[in-house]
Design a protein around this motif. Structure first.
Motif, short mmCIF file in Angstrom:
data_model
loop_
_atom_site.label_atom_id
_atom_site.label_comp_id
_atom_site.label_asym_id
_atom_site.label_seq_id
_atom_site.Cartn_x
_atom_site.Cartn_y
_atom_site.Cartn_z
N GLU A 157 -3.96 8.25 39.23
CA GLU A 157 -5.36 8.55 39.51
C GLU A 157 -6.30 7.67 38.66
OE1 GLU A 157 -8.09 12.50 39.43
OE2 GLU A 157 -5.92 12.84 39.23
N GLU A 207 6.03 14.01 34.90
CA GLU A 207 5.59 13.85 36.31
C GLU A 207 4.08 13.95 36.42
OE1 GLU A 207 7.89 16.95 35.70
OE2 GLU A 207 8.86 15.08 35.11
N GLN A 208 3.51 14.88 35.64
CA GLN A 208 2.05 15.06 35.69
C GLN A 208 1.33 13.85 35.10
OE1 GLN A 208 2.09 19.32 34.44
NE2 GLN A 208 -0.09 19.18 34.94
N ASP A 219 1.35 11.17 37.66
CA ASP A 219 0.33 11.43 38.68
C ASP A 219 -1.06 11.05 38.17
OD1 ASP A 219 2.18 12.30 40.42
OD2 ASP A 219 1.79 14.46 40.14
#
Length: 209
Positions: A184, A176-177, A180
């Motif tokens: 970005e 999930e990170q 993300d």
């Protein structure tokens, strides 16, 4: 510079620092972003060998330009294009190591990586990475590669690890990170790609042999 583990954060920081307020693309962060992407390719094993070897060679040519006697003209892509065009079109077409030709090769590969990372980001847990990669390749680099290379590449993509394994390679914690952080990083990569595309189109450099 290409040794060590891949870090998505490093790529994010490099591409974030690439574009100036005047929408110039600075070569130093561009090349360090590329070293990061090369580490990403290398971390995937031999599958991407043919693309990462080529990228390493191209980044090294650009570093030589940057450090050479004319280094000040290679501060940004814009100053490089202006400088190389001022020396006449013959110089550009006749030199396989011209900055414009070299960056064009990196630029085409960047589109493929950008599409591939975007596909990983928006995919599902069970999305087939080989399909994501093949689609990205067909939409970008494939048209610049001879049939033999295309065949070998598409075959190699079949051996790609799962989406979760890819996201783990990003070295930013759980999937999930990674998703993300891709969210970005990608706009910065897309912005660099877009500005380069515009610059090269404006000067009719997109088909440099």
């Amino acid at each position: 510079a290409a040794v060590g583990a891949f870090s998505l954060r490093e790529v994010l920081d490099a591409f974030r620092g690439c574009v100036t307020e005047r929408r110039e693309v600075l070569l130093e962060p561009y090349l360090s972003g590329w070293w990061g992407l090369i580490r990403f390719l290398q971390s995937l094993g031999a599958v991407f060998g043919f693309i990462s070897k080529d990228a390493v060679a191209k980044v090294q040519i650009m570093e030589r330009h940057r450090r050479g006697e004319q280094g000040q003209h290679y501060e940004s892509l814009q100053s490089m294009v202006e400088f190389e065009l001022s020396r006449g079109p013959g110089q550009l077409r006749g030199r396989p190591d011209s900055g414009c030709r070299t960056v064009l090769r990196l630029h085409r590969a960047l589109l493929w990586l950008q599409l591939f990372l975007e596909g990983l980001r928006t995919g599902h847990r069970d999305s087939r990475t080989s399909a994501i990669c093949t689609d990205s390749y067909n939409a970008s680099l494939a048209k610049h590669h001879p049939w033999v290379v295309r065949k070998a590449a598409t075959l190699a993509f079949c051996a790609l690890p799962s989406r979760d394994a890819f996201l783990e390679v990003m070295n930013v914690g759980p999937p999930e990170q990674a998703v993300d952080m891709l969210g970005e990083a990608l706009p910065y990569i897309q912005s660099v790609y877009g500005i380069t595309q515009e610059l090269f189109a404006q000067h009719s450099l997109l088909d440099l042999p």
